[in-house]
Design a protein around this motif. Structure first.
Motif, mmCIF file in Angstrom:
data_model
loop_
_atom_site.group_PDB
_atom_site.id
_atom_site.type_symbol
_atom_site.label_atom_id
_atom_site.label_comp_id
_atom_site.label_asym_id
_atom_site.label_seq_id
_atom_site.Cartn_x
_atom_site.Cartn_y
_atom_site.Cartn_z
ATOM 1 N N GLY A 145 12.054 -11.909 -9.467
ATOM 2 C CA GLY A 145 11.963 -11.784 -10.938
ATOM 3 C C GLY A 145 10.384 -12.587 -11.430
ATOM 4 N N ARG A 146 9.415 -13.116 -10.333
ATOM 5 C CA ARG A 146 8.310 -13.859 -10.587
ATOM 6 C C ARG A 146 6.995 -12.907 -10.604
ATOM 7 N N CYS A 147 5.949 -13.031 -11.389
ATOM 8 C CA CYS A 147 4.742 -13.020 -11.636
ATOM 9 C C CYS A 147 3.940 -13.272 -10.578
ATOM 10 N N VAL A 148 3.239 -12.633 -9.435
ATOM 11 C CA VAL A 148 2.585 -13.054 -8.577
ATOM 12 C C VAL A 148 1.408 -12.385 -8.365
ATOM 13 N N GLU A 149 0.519 -12.628 -7.358
ATOM 14 C CA GLU A 149 -1.049 -12.573 -6.995
ATOM 15 C C GLU A 149 -0.253 -11.089 -6.367
ATOM 16 N N CYS A 150 0.704 -10.665 -5.625
ATOM 17 C CA CYS A 150 -0.153 -9.644 -4.421
ATOM 18 C C CYS A 150 1.786 -9.509 -4.184
ATOM 19 N N THR A 151 2.453 -8.495 -3.310
ATOM 20 C CA THR A 151 3.066 -7.398 -3.042
ATOM 21 C C THR A 151 3.277 -7.347 -1.650
ATOM 22 N N SER A 152 3.705 -7.613 -0.378
ATOM 23 C CA SER A 152 3.745 -6.488 0.309
ATOM 24 C C SER A 152 3.754 -5.075 0.537
ATOM 25 N N ASP A 153 4.299 -5.010 -0.875
ATOM 26 C CA ASP A 153 4.460 -3.301 -1.346
ATOM 27 C C ASP A 153 3.715 -3.299 -2.301
ATOM 28 N N ASP A 154 3.003 -4.057 -2.719
ATOM 29 C CA ASP A 154 2.052 -4.016 -3.605
ATOM 30 C C ASP A 154 0.415 -5.028 -3.192
ATOM 31 N N PRO A 155 -0.536 -4.585 -2.669
ATOM 32 C CA PRO A 155 -1.119 -5.277 -2.668
ATOM 33 C C PRO A 155 -2.750 -4.832 -2.858
ATOM 34 N N ALA A 156 -2.062 -3.968 -3.724
ATOM 35 C CA ALA A 156 -3.166 -3.329 -4.242
ATOM 36 C C ALA A 156 -4.478 -4.422 -4.834
ATOM 37 N N PHE A 157 -4.535 -5.101 -5.530
ATOM 38 C CA PHE A 157 -4.768 -5.986 -6.063
ATOM 39 C C PHE A 157 -5.662 -7.597 -5.441
ATOM 40 N N CYS A 158 -5.420 -7.453 -3.958
ATOM 41 C CA CYS A 158 -5.998 -7.694 -3.240
ATOM 42 C C CYS A 158 -7.483 -7.147 -3.118
ATOM 43 N N VAL A 159 -8.534 -7.483 -3.376
ATOM 44 C CA VAL A 159 -10.073 -7.316 -3.252
ATOM 45 C C VAL A 159 -11.244 -8.408 -2.839
ATOM 46 N N ASP A 160 -12.247 -7.659 -2.545
ATOM 47 C CA ASP A 160 -13.307 -8.229 -2.264
ATOM 48 C C ASP A 160 -13.562 -9.506 -0.905
ATOM 49 N N ASP A 161 -13.800 -10.563 -1.519
ATOM 50 C CA ASP A 161 -13.145 -11.457 -0.433
ATOM 51 C C ASP A 161 -11.889 -12.139 0.031
ATOM 52 N N THR A 162 -11.170 -11.758 -0.648
ATOM 53 C CA THR A 162 -9.360 -11.780 -0.285
ATOM 54 C C THR A 162 -8.747 -9.961 -0.957
ATOM 55 N N PRO A 163 -9.034 -9.684 0.674
ATOM 56 C CA PRO A 163 -8.684 -7.941 0.265
ATOM 57 C C PRO A 163 -7.142 -7.983 1.180
ATOM 58 N N ARG A 164 -6.003 -9.186 2.063
ATOM 59 C CA ARG A 164 -5.001 -8.849 1.923
ATOM 60 C C ARG A 164 -4.118 -10.079 1.864
ATOM 61 N N CYS A 165 -3.283 -9.475 1.499
ATOM 62 C CA CYS A 165 -2.134 -10.641 1.140
ATOM 63 C C CYS A 165 -0.506 -10.997 1.872
ATOM 64 N N ASN A 166 -0.975 -12.510 1.495
ATOM 65 C CA ASN A 166 0.261 -13.168 2.269
ATOM 66 C C ASN A 166 1.590 -13.152 1.564
ATOM 67 N N PRO A 167 2.068 -12.468 3.145
ATOM 68 C CA PRO A 167 3.857 -12.286 2.489
ATOM 69 C C PRO A 167 4.953 -13.443 2.391
ATOM 70 N N ASP A 168 4.065 -15.024 2.960
ATOM 71 C CA ASP A 168 5.112 -15.684 2.740
ATOM 72 C C ASP A 168 4.659 -16.114 1.102
ATOM 73 N N THR A 169 3.187 -16.669 1.051
ATOM 74 C CA THR A 169 2.870 -17.262 -0.677
ATOM 75 C C THR A 169 2.856 -16.165 -1.366
ATOM 76 N N MET A 170 2.723 -15.035 -1.318
ATOM 77 C CA MET A 170 2.485 -13.819 -2.273
ATOM 78 C C MET A 170 0.688 -14.222 -3.276
ATOM 79 N N MET A 171 0.068 -14.324 -2.220
ATOM 80 C CA MET A 171 -1.373 -14.682 -2.531
ATOM 81 C C MET A 171 -2.318 -14.167 -1.709
ATOM 82 N N CYS A 172 -3.231 -13.511 -2.182
ATOM 83 C CA CYS A 172 -4.736 -13.009 -1.925
ATOM 84 C C CYS A 172 -5.647 -13.305 -1.350
#
Length: 316
Positions: free
Chosen positions: A60-87
């Motif tokens: 129930g937390r708002c995060v940078e990204c999730t494995s199911d929703d990685p579209a917010f990861c762009v430019d220099d950080t294009p991948r979503c870390n599934p453990d930290t949910m950060m780009c």
């Protein structure tokens, strides 16, 4: 009276059931009448935006990204870390495709300089790790890396030039371009400006090997495009001529219309050379800047003066 009591009990039971129904966000009832959902704009996380636009439904937390929703990861950080949910920049080596940053540091999820050839597998046409950068070739192994062609020591890319195929006073980018054993690829100038550009040199003989006309002007302390040491070379008068203009005379190049523009520029002249009309030549300051003799089929070697006060030129 018994039926009245029974009615009251049933009414109370009905009211209790209604009070036990879950209450949705905003106080609305659950079930089909609620507003619950799983998107980032509502549901488990409420409204997610800004630096944390994605919703982690499990917590129930708002995060940078999730494995199911990685579209917010762009430019220099294009991948979503599934453990930290950060780009992040990378998760595997294949994520790093920049020649200067081809290695993925798994602990920091950052791309950095290569350490071995295995780090360069995701960089196109650059399978070799050289000083932290993935490159196409190295001058030391150019024969193998470039299949018999030379390796540009500035860009570490294969050229189209076969090793040892460039003649004296012809353009080059590395010493191994040069055909003659005592030639090196040397930077040259015309009237004070680098010629033809900052990336190109010309094959010239080291003065220790002996100079011959028309390459009789000593060019002191010149660097080779392949690196140290600086040496003296057998060159030309760079205030009056260029290598292309000199080689045009050596090859008996013609200018049928009688114009200078038909000869290599800058420095090329269209003149009468010996008894031959409309031949390409160049301006000279002395006899040693011209050909030493006249082999069969090649024009004359004097440094003469044309009619009407024209400057002296080779073959006049």
């Amino acid at each position: 009276m018994k039926w009245i009591a029974c009615f009251l009990v049933l009414g109370c039971m009905s009211a209790c059931v209604l009070e036990d129904q879950p209450v949705g966000p905003g106080g609305s009832g659950g079930g089909t009448g609620g507003t619950g959902g799983m998107s980032g704009a509502g549901g488990a996380c409420g409204s997610c935006s800004g630096d944390t636009p994605a919703c982690d439904v499990d917590t129930g937390r708002c995060v940078e990204c999730t494995s199911d929703d990685p579209a917010f990861c762009v430019d220099d950080t294009p991948r979503c870390n599934p453990d930290t949910m950060m780009c992040v920049a990378c998760l595997t080596m294949s994520d790093c495709t920049n020649p200067t940053a081809a290695r993925c540091n798994i602990s920091t999820n950052e791309c950095g300089p290569c350490q071995s050839a295995s780090d360069c597998t995701s960089v196109e046409d650059a399978p070799i790790c050289e000083d932290g950068t993935c490159v196409e070739c190295t001058p030391e192994n150019e024969n193998e890396d470039c299949d018999g062609r030379t390796c540009n020591p500035e860009t570490f890319t294969c050229t189209a030039t076969p090793i040892g195929s460039v003649g004296t006073c012809e353009p080059c980018v590395t010493d191994s371009d040069c055909e003659e054993e005592d030639d090196r690829c040397v930077e040259m100038f015309y009237q004070g400006a680098r010629f033809p550009d900052a990336e190109t040199g010309f094959c010239l003989r080291r003065t220790e090997a002996g100079c011959e006309r028309p390459f009789s002007i000593t060019l002191d302390d010149r660097p080779s495009l392949s690196g140290p040491p600086t040496e003296s070379y057998c060159g030309i008068n760079e205030t009056l001529a260029t290598c292309p203009a000199v080689n045009a005379l050596l090859s008996d190049a013609r200018c049928p219309l009688g114009t200078d523009e038909e000869c290599p520029q800058p420095g090329g002249l269209c003149r009468e050379v010996g008894s031959l009309q409309n031949r390409c030549t160049y301006e000279c300051g002395g006899l040693v800047e011209c050909l030493e003799d006249i082999p069969p089929g090649r024009p004359g070697a004097t440094c003469g003066t044309g009619d009407g006060g024209e400057p002296e030129y080779c073959g006049g």
